[in-house]
Design a protein around this motif. Structure first.
Motif, mmCIF file in Angstrom:
data_model
loop_
_atom_site.group_PDB
_atom_site.id
_atom_site.type_symbol
_atom_site.label_atom_id
_atom_site.label_comp_id
_atom_site.label_asym_id
_atom_site.label_seq_id
_atom_site.Cartn_x
_atom_site.Cartn_y
_atom_site.Cartn_z
ATOM 1 N N UNK A 142 0.821 -1.331 -0.123
ATOM 2 C CA UNK A 142 -0.059 -0.079 -0.027
ATOM 3 C C UNK A 142 0.757 1.157 -0.056
ATOM 4 N N UNK A 143 0.491 2.159 -0.725
ATOM 5 C CA UNK A 143 0.892 3.669 -0.827
ATOM 6 C C UNK A 143 0.083 4.704 -0.280
ATOM 7 N N UNK A 144 0.414 5.323 1.019
ATOM 8 C CA UNK A 144 -0.468 6.119 1.595
ATOM 9 C C UNK A 144 0.049 7.602 1.287
ATOM 10 N N UNK A 145 -0.664 8.300 0.491
ATOM 11 C CA UNK A 145 -0.202 9.812 0.318
ATOM 12 C C UNK A 145 -0.545 10.947 1.294
ATOM 13 N N UNK A 146 0.698 11.572 1.586
ATOM 14 C CA UNK A 146 0.280 12.524 2.439
ATOM 15 C C UNK A 146 -1.005 13.754 2.176
ATOM 16 N N UNK A 147 -1.502 13.796 3.136
ATOM 17 C CA UNK A 147 -2.612 15.147 2.862
ATOM 18 C C UNK A 147 -2.160 16.447 3.489
ATOM 19 N N UNK A 148 -3.042 17.388 3.762
ATOM 20 C CA UNK A 148 -2.756 18.620 4.381
ATOM 21 C C UNK A 148 -2.230 18.618 5.848
ATOM 22 N N UNK A 149 -2.918 17.626 6.472
ATOM 23 C CA UNK A 149 -2.504 17.556 8.077
ATOM 24 C C UNK A 149 -1.520 16.658 8.250
ATOM 25 N N UNK A 150 -0.590 16.156 7.105
ATOM 26 C CA UNK A 150 0.443 15.091 7.451
ATOM 27 C C UNK A 150 1.361 15.368 8.612
ATOM 28 N N UNK A 151 2.042 16.734 8.549
ATOM 29 C CA UNK A 151 3.061 17.162 9.583
ATOM 30 C C UNK A 151 2.552 16.984 10.937
ATOM 31 N N UNK A 152 0.830 17.504 11.010
ATOM 32 C CA UNK A 152 0.608 17.379 12.440
ATOM 33 C C UNK A 152 0.460 15.924 12.916
ATOM 34 N N UNK A 153 0.153 14.873 11.872
ATOM 35 C CA UNK A 153 0.082 13.689 12.516
ATOM 36 C C UNK A 153 1.428 13.140 12.675
ATOM 37 N N UNK A 154 2.377 13.319 11.942
ATOM 38 C CA UNK A 154 3.862 13.057 12.050
ATOM 39 C C UNK A 154 4.444 13.524 13.378
ATOM 40 N N UNK A 155 4.164 14.778 13.868
ATOM 41 C CA UNK A 155 4.581 15.281 14.923
ATOM 42 C C UNK A 155 4.057 14.604 16.307
ATOM 43 N N UNK A 200 -4.162 11.407 2.304
ATOM 44 C CA UNK A 200 -4.864 11.675 1.112
ATOM 45 C C UNK A 200 -5.324 10.292 0.161
ATOM 46 N N UNK A 201 -4.477 10.158 -0.946
ATOM 47 C CA UNK A 201 -5.001 8.918 -1.695
ATOM 48 C C UNK A 201 -4.185 7.548 -1.155
#
Length: 320
Positions: A39-52, A122-123
């Motif tokens: 699976x490929x999970x592409x980053x969405x607008x809130x990715x940096x918040x999740x990664x933090x 995102x996708x």
């Protein structure tokens, strides 16, 4: 080359080429059991918040609980499950930095350390690996299920075989087809995947034979919940889930794949290595490079600052 080695080689290639979280062997069903290979999970607008928040998987029941970042809640009231299960979920969520605790009058209360960003991904692209199309197994039904359920945004079949028109006619038109050479890393798009209706209800095939097909409807809400769970699992798991063997012969390549010069191939450590192998030479496993490669090549953050504002000593208590 084994299907396992094919899968690892494809993951390594995608990790280099795509700005996405790459993972493998994840469940993508709602009512039944379906495991997609990659699976490929592409980053969405809130990715940096999740990664933090954490480099690990956040337990989905904690995300779905009645705990928010506002007022703290009594931990037993936050989950609709047995207290023992709720207790373990609180411990897990605290350990990964998603919950924080406080004590009031001898009782433990919990809150989110930060609001969970639902738009962090995102996708999601699902890839079924079938190096040899001459042995398709249940491939047609599997891909049909992926398309009618539409849990992922695109479905792709990856193969090493020469792809004929007959092959293409046997799989749903929405499924993309890649021809991938694991030795060279060359990937050719034979047919582009069509986008699937992930926001709508889907049809999940739970049983199929020559006489009948059994289906279940998956609502849009059920699919959204499953998508979030898949994305979280992918973020925490990655694709290098194998342990390098304790053998002097093992020589990981530049992608961290378990290459064995003795066998001159990528090996599956869990089944191919150990005392039963004639070339086994006991030694400490090579120092792991998986996390460093993943951090360098993907958006995954291995050592985030976290959001926890833990009060000293309070993280020991979930007892009443």
């Amino acid at each position: 080359m084994s299907e396992f080695a094919f899968e690892l080689a494809l993951c390594a290639r995608l990790e280099r080429d795509r700005d996405a979280i790459v993972s493998r062997q994840l469940g993508t069903a709602v009512h039944d059991r379906r495991i997609l290979d990659t699976l490929l999970v592409e980053p969405g607008p809130g990715f940096d918040e999740r990664a933090a928040i954490t480099s690990e998987r956040i337990p989905p029941p904690a995300i779905e609980s009645d705990v928010g970042p506002g007022s703290a809640r009594f931990w037993k009231d936050a989950f609709d499950c047995h207290p023992d299960r709720a207790r373990s979920l609180v411990e897990w969520a605290v350990d990964v930095g998603f919950f924080e605790r406080e004590r009031r009058a001898g009782r433990t209360y919990v809150r989110q350390t930060t609001r969970y960003p639902d738009d962090w991904f995102d996708r999601i692209v699902g890839i079924e690996n079938k190096p040899d199309l001459g042995r398709p197994g249940a491939l047609e039904t599997q891909l049909l299920t992926d398309v009618t359920l539409a849990l992922v945004d695109e479905v792709v079949l990856a193969t090493e075989s020469h792809v004929t028109g007959a092959h293409l006619n046997r799989i749903p038109e929405a499924v993309g087809v890649w021809r991938f050479d694991p030795e060279t890393g060359e990937r050719t798009v034979i047919r582009a995947a069509e986008p699937l209706a992930t926001d709508d209800a889907g049809i999940e095939i739970v049983a199929r034979d020559s006489a009948r097909t059994e289906i279940r409807v998956a609502t849009a809400a059920e699919k959204a919940r499953a998508r979030r769970r898949v994305a979280e699992r992918a973020y925490g798991k990655g694709w290098r889930t194998f342990e390098l063997p304790d053998c002097a012969h093992i020589a990981p390549d530049d992608d961290g794949l378990p290459y064995c010069p003795y066998k001159d191939q990528i090996v599956r450590p869990a089944t191919d290595c150990g005392p039963r192998c004639a070339g086994h030479d006991p030694a400490d496993p090579p120092a792991g490079t998986g996390d460093s490669l993943r951090a360098a090549r993907t958006p995954w953050e291995p050592d985030p600052a976290g959001r926890t504002r833990r009060q000293s000593g309070l993280d020991r208590y979930v007892d009443d």
